[in-house]
Motif scaffolding. Structure first.
Motif, PDB file in Angstrom:
ATOM      1  N   ALA A  77      37.270  39.630  52.881  1.00  0.00           N
ATOM      2  CA  ALA A  77      38.157  39.410  52.154  1.00  0.00           C
ATOM      3  C   ALA A  77      38.245  40.120  50.995  1.00  0.00           C
ATOM      4  O   ALA A  77      37.367  38.718  50.360  1.00  0.00           O
ATOM      5  N   GLY A  78      39.336  40.707  49.947  1.00  0.00           N
ATOM      6  CA  GLY A  78      39.543  40.315  48.739  1.00  0.00           C
ATOM      7  C   GLY A  78      40.446  39.439  48.242  1.00  0.00           C
ATOM      8  O   GLY A  78      41.510  39.101  48.542  1.00  0.00           O
ATOM      9  N   THR A  79      39.520  38.247  48.102  1.00  0.00           N
ATOM     10  CA  THR A  79      40.952  37.469  47.667  1.00  0.00           C
ATOM     11  C   THR A  79      40.799  36.569  45.619  1.00  0.00           C
ATOM     12  O   THR A  79      40.816  35.906  45.916  1.00  0.00           O
ATOM     13  N   GLY A  80      40.048  37.767  45.613  1.00  0.00           N
ATOM     14  CA  GLY A  80      39.891  37.321  44.179  1.00  0.00           C
ATOM     15  C   GLY A  80      41.432  37.617  43.415  1.00  0.00           C
ATOM     16  O   GLY A  80      42.226  38.200  43.484  1.00  0.00           O
ATOM     17  N   SER A  81      41.180  36.912  42.368  1.00  0.00           N
ATOM     18  CA  SER A  81      42.683  37.070  41.071  1.00  0.00           C
ATOM     19  C   SER A  81      42.602  37.179  40.032  1.00  0.00           C
ATOM     20  O   SER A  81      40.536  36.636  39.567  1.00  0.00           O
ATOM     21  N   ASN A  82      43.850  36.814  38.866  1.00  0.00           N
ATOM     22  CA  ASN A  82      43.691  36.284  37.912  1.00  0.00           C
ATOM     23  C   ASN A  82      44.012  34.999  37.805  1.00  0.00           C
ATOM     24  O   ASN A  82      44.087  33.737  36.381  1.00  0.00           O
ATOM     25  N   ASN A  83      43.678  33.728  38.877  1.00  0.00           N
ATOM     26  CA  ASN A  83      44.355  32.725  38.759  1.00  0.00           C
ATOM     27  C   ASN A  83      43.618  32.258  39.828  1.00  0.00           C
ATOM     28  O   ASN A  83      43.608  31.890  41.019  1.00  0.00           O
ATOM     29  N   THR A  84      42.118  31.043  39.336  1.00  0.00           N
ATOM     30  CA  THR A  84      41.210  30.126  39.486  1.00  0.00           C
ATOM     31  C   THR A  84      41.599  29.532  41.342  1.00  0.00           C
ATOM     32  O   THR A  84      41.000  29.623  41.950  1.00  0.00           O
ATOM     33  N   ALA A  85      42.906  28.748  40.521  1.00  0.00           N
ATOM     34  CA  ALA A  85      43.138  27.868  41.735  1.00  0.00           C
ATOM     35  C   ALA A  85      44.008  28.353  42.927  1.00  0.00           C
ATOM     36  O   ALA A  85      43.166  28.051  44.004  1.00  0.00           O
ATOM     37  N   TYR A 108      41.648  39.546  35.720  1.00  0.00           N
ATOM     38  CA  TYR A 108      42.290  40.858  35.067  1.00  0.00           C
ATOM     39  C   TYR A 108      43.166  40.085  33.540  1.00  0.00           C
ATOM     40  O   TYR A 108      43.947  39.392  34.373  1.00  0.00           O
ATOM     41  N   TYR A 109      43.977  41.130  32.925  1.00  0.00           N
ATOM     42  CA  TYR A 109      44.877  40.546  32.167  1.00  0.00           C
ATOM     43  C   TYR A 109      44.764  39.107  30.946  1.00  0.00           C
ATOM     44  O   TYR A 109      44.809  39.041  30.269  1.00  0.00           O
ATOM     45  N   ASN A 110      44.519  38.154  31.542  1.00  0.00           N
ATOM     46  CA  ASN A 110      44.402  37.100  30.992  1.00  0.00           C
ATOM     47  C   ASN A 110      42.976  36.870  29.805  1.00  0.00           C
ATOM     48  O   ASN A 110      42.947  36.381  28.674  1.00  0.00           O
ATOM     49  N   LYS A 111      42.004  37.976  29.861  1.00  0.00           N
ATOM     50  CA  LYS A 111      40.883  38.375  29.098  1.00  0.00           C
ATOM     51  C   LYS A 111      39.990  37.116  28.169  1.00  0.00           C
ATOM     52  O   LYS A 111      40.182  36.984  27.702  1.00  0.00           O
TER      53      LYS A 111
END
Length: 291
Positions: A77-85, A108-111
């Motif tokens: 499952a792809g569950t990653g994002s730029n929001n840890t929670a 991404y984006y948050n850097k």
């Protein structure tokens, strides 16, 4: 958990209204397993247009894929994002759906800096019993998960591998120093053979949607010692490896591979905005790859 050497990052089929086409999704999963010989499938990864899928759609896809695969291959499952929670919550939902593992793209984006990325991945890994694959793709995320940070993360028990797209130098550095149990995959189809030659484990592929069986043959030829056959098959596959991303100029993934699937009789629909369909010229080029 061994996810095998050939993994496809699966597209998400849509109907004419831009909604998930469940019948087409089932046909695609069957084809990727039975015809294209994949060992595992990534569902709702970035090739699956995860940025434009809701969490409800993602969990429905996870549940559907697990049921349809029926143990014939592993579902990641792809569950990653730029929001840890949010990634932790989606990972918990994926685990409840019965998936075999998760793939976490770099935020991404948050850097974030390297320590921030380390803590991000560590927090998600610690929230689940599932095996975790990292995904480093600087060309899309705007950040590079360094070899040193990847190796730190490899020390966490359930972080079992990485999909590496930062180039051969970084990939080789990770392979050279990672624990033996840590699997290094390329995310660039065109470097499948060189990754194996460096000591990498396999590929998480886009091209395997349409030439997976030949890619499986390539991998098996190399790992059995028939380097001559592996090189021959690599040369045959290479125009498709490159063409799906450069037709005749860069086309955002998965635009080209969705059209290529339609040429094989697998209608998976279009893409969601902000992506747009291939132009007539791009479609002509993609057709030429399979003639």
């Amino acid at each position: 958990m061994d996810f095998g050497r050939l993994i496809t990052a699966m597209v998400t089929p849509f109907d004419a209204n831009g909604q998930i086409d469940w019948e087409a999704t089932g046909r695609l999963i069957d084809d990727l397993i039975e015809v294209q010989k994949n060992d595992s499938l990534v569902v709702s990864g970035t090739t699956g247009e995860s940025p434009t899928l809701s969490d409800e759609e993602k969990t429905a896809l996870f549940r559907f894929a697990v049921d349809r695969a029926g143990g014939r291959c592993k579902i990641i499952a792809g569950t990653g994002s730029n929001n840890t929670a949010d990634s932790i919550q989606l990972t918990k939902e994926a685990e409840a759906c019965g998936v075999d593992g998760i793939l976490l793209v770099a935020p991404y984006y948050n850097k974030p800096n390297q320590e921030g990325m380390y803590r991000h991945f560590k927090a998600i890994a610690e929230s689940t019993k599932l095996p975790v694959l990292l995904y480093n793709v600087p060309g899309r995320t705007g950040i590079n998960l360094s070899a040193e940070t990847t190796l730190r993360l490899a020390e966490i028990d359930n972080i079992v591998g990485t999909k590496e797209c930062a180039g051969q130098d970084q990939l080789a550095k990770i392979i050279a120093s990672a624990p033996e149990s840590f699997k290094v995959y390329t995310g660039d189809d065109s470097t499948t053979l060189t990754t194996l030659a460096f000591g990498g484990y396999g590929v998480i592929s886009v091209a395997a949607h349409v030439i997976g069986a030949k890619m499986k043959q390539l991998i098996e030829a190399y790992t059995s010692g028939d380097v001559t056959l592996a090189a021959k098959l690599n040369l045959e596959c290479y125009p498709v490896f490159k063409g799906l991303f450069e037709c005749p100029h860069p086309v955002p993934n998965p635009v080209a591979v969705k059209y290529a699937l339609s040429l094989r009789g697998l209608q998976v629909g279009g893409v969601r905005l902000p992506l747009i369909e291939a132009t007539a010229g791009e479609e002509e080029f993609i057709r030429s790859l399979f003639q």
